[in-house]
Write an enzyme that holds these catalytic residues in place. Structure first.
Site, PDB file in Angstrom:
ATOM      1  N   HIS A   1     -18.672  36.511  18.676  1.00  0.00           N
ATOM      2  CA  HIS A   1     -17.502  35.639  18.510  1.00  0.00           C
ATOM      3  C   HIS A   1     -16.350  36.122  19.412  1.00  0.00           C
ATOM      4  CE1 HIS A   1     -19.009  34.851  14.168  1.00  0.00           C
ATOM      5  NE2 HIS A   1     -19.170  33.727  14.822  1.00  0.00           N
TER       6      HIS A   1
ATOM      7  N   LYS B   1     -20.909  27.111   1.324  1.00  0.00           N
ATOM      8  CA  LYS B   1     -21.396  28.376   1.879  1.00  0.00           C
ATOM      9  C   LYS B   1     -21.034  29.537   0.960  1.00  0.00           C
ATOM     10  CE  LYS B   1     -21.953  27.375   6.736  1.00  0.00           C
ATOM     11  NZ  LYS B   1     -21.564  27.615   8.105  1.00  0.00           N
TER      12      LYS B   1
ATOM     13  N   ARG C   1     -25.975  29.962  21.839  1.00  0.00           N
ATOM     14  CA  ARG C   1     -26.843  31.128  22.023  1.00  0.00           C
ATOM     15  C   ARG C   1     -28.246  30.756  22.464  1.00  0.00           C
ATOM     16  NH1 ARG C   1     -25.117  33.002  16.166  1.00  0.00           N
ATOM     17  NH2 ARG C   1     -25.019  30.738  16.151  1.00  0.00           N
TER      18      ARG C   1
ATOM     19  N   SER D   1     -23.697  36.088  12.429  1.00  0.00           N
ATOM     20  CA  SER D   1     -23.136  36.663  11.195  1.00  0.00           C
ATOM     21  C   SER D   1     -24.201  36.703  10.107  1.00  0.00           C
ATOM     22  CB  SER D   1     -21.949  35.834  10.712  1.00  0.00           C
ATOM     23  OG  SER D   1     -20.948  35.803  11.689  1.00  0.00           O
TER      24      SER D   1
HETATM   25  P1  ADP Z   1     -20.687  28.245  11.750  1.00  0.00           P
HETATM   26  O1  ADP Z   1     -20.690  28.672  10.326  1.00  0.00           O
HETATM   27  O2  ADP Z   1     -19.914  27.015  12.061  1.00  0.00           O
HETATM   28  O3  ADP Z   1     -22.030  28.312  12.432  1.00  0.00           O
HETATM   29  P2  ADP Z   1     -20.097  30.784  12.924  1.00  0.00           P
HETATM   30  O4  ADP Z   1     -19.019  31.634  12.389  1.00  0.00           O
HETATM   31  O5  ADP Z   1     -21.483  31.235  12.669  1.00  0.00           O
HETATM   32  O6  ADP Z   1     -19.807  29.343  12.427  1.00  0.00           O
HETATM   33  O7  ADP Z   1     -19.919  30.590  14.496  1.00  0.00           O
HETATM   34  C1  ADP Z   1     -18.805  29.926  15.057  1.00  0.00           C
HETATM   35  C2  ADP Z   1     -19.132  29.559  16.490  1.00  0.00           C
HETATM   36  O8  ADP Z   1     -19.432  30.731  17.222  1.00  0.00           O
HETATM   37  C3  ADP Z   1     -20.360  28.656  16.647  1.00  0.00           C
HETATM   38  O9  ADP Z   1     -20.124  27.766  17.727  1.00  0.00           O
HETATM   39  C4  ADP Z   1     -21.462  29.612  17.018  1.00  0.00           C
HETATM   40  O10 ADP Z   1     -22.483  28.984  17.758  1.00  0.00           O
HETATM   41  C5  ADP Z   1     -20.683  30.591  17.873  1.00  0.00           C
HETATM   42  N1  ADP Z   1     -21.326  31.905  17.942  1.00  0.00           N
HETATM   43  C6  ADP Z   1     -21.660  32.711  16.923  1.00  0.00           C
HETATM   44  N2  ADP Z   1     -22.230  33.853  17.374  1.00  0.00           N
HETATM   45  C7  ADP Z   1     -22.265  33.740  18.740  1.00  0.00           C
HETATM   46  C8  ADP Z   1     -22.756  34.566  19.804  1.00  0.00           C
HETATM   47  N3  ADP Z   1     -23.366  35.736  19.552  1.00  0.00           N
HETATM   48  N4  ADP Z   1     -22.623  34.136  21.077  1.00  0.00           N
HETATM   49  C9  ADP Z   1     -22.037  32.934  21.321  1.00  0.00           C
HETATM   50  N5  ADP Z   1     -21.556  32.112  20.384  1.00  0.00           N
HETATM   51  C10 ADP Z   1     -21.670  32.496  19.099  1.00  0.00           C
END
Ligand code: ADP
Length: 174
Positions: free
Chosen positions: A21, A45, A94, A131
């Site tokens: 992130h 969630k 990703r 996450s």
């Molecule tokens: P959500 O619950 O909406 O999936 P996240 O907190 O998991 O939210 O992720 C928020 C954003 O960050 C999403 O667009 C996700 O694809 C992106 N993201 C999460 N981890 C990575 C990573 N390792 N590399 C690139 N983008 C990421």
């Protein structure tokens, strides 16, 4: 012609925030004048950290980057974007699974609210960082300290202990 001011949001759960992130945030801010890291409060969630805790965990990590603020929100993401005057949404990609999901989401958000989504490809070293996986690995006692900032790792261990989730490292064979 006067330069247009662009405010974007980076919405997500951030439960907890990862190096993946942070990488998206630090590269994404270069595309906008202002970027709001928007911590969602989804009732469906089951999260480890409350939205307020997640905001407080993110704030010090982005404090040195100009143009970034962190907030929680409690409504439809596109409604939140409109309420803060954001015209774009930042998301990270990703893999093909992300592309499939995000494409549908981006087209829907544009159709219902006219908001554009801007995608940033992950850095190679974070292509597998999520996450959800980090929470799962940590619950089983795995070491995720190089995928999340050190103080987030400490908070994650503390929260798992508070929830009485004790990793069983030396007991792989039943
Ligand atoms: P959500 O619950 O909406 O999936 P996240 O907190 O998991 O939210 O992720 C928020 C954003 O960050 C999403 O667009 C996700 O694809 C992106 N993201 C999460 N981890 C990575 C990573 N390792 N590399 C690139 N983008 C990421």
């Amino acid at each position: 012609m006067a330069k247009k001011f662009v405010r974007a949001i980076f919405p997500g759960s951030f439960d907890p925030i990862t190096n993946g992130h942070l990488d998206v945030i630090s590269r994404g801010i270069k595309l906008f004048d202002e970027l709001i890291v928007a911590v969602g409060n989804s009732p469906i969630k089951d999260t480890l950290f409350t939205p307020k805790e997640r905001v407080e965990m993110i704030k010090p990590l982005v404090a040195g980057i100009e143009g970034i603020t962190v907030q929680t929100y409690d409504c439809l993401t596109v409604e939140y974007a409109a309420s803060v005057g954001a015209t774009a949404m930042l998301r990270g990609l990703r893999n093909f699974t992300d592309v499939q999901y995000e494409l549908q989401l981006a087209l829907t958000n544009r159709a219902v609210a006219g908001i554009e989504t801007v995608f940033i490809m992950t850095s190679e070293q974070y292509g597998f960082t999520s996450s959800t996986l980090i929470r799962e690995i940590a619950k089983l006692g795995g070491n995720v300290s190089n995928l999340i900032p050190q103080n987030i790792f400490s908070k994650l261990q503390k929260r798992l202990a508070e929830k009485n989730i004790k990793p069983e490292q030396d007991n792989c064979i039943e």
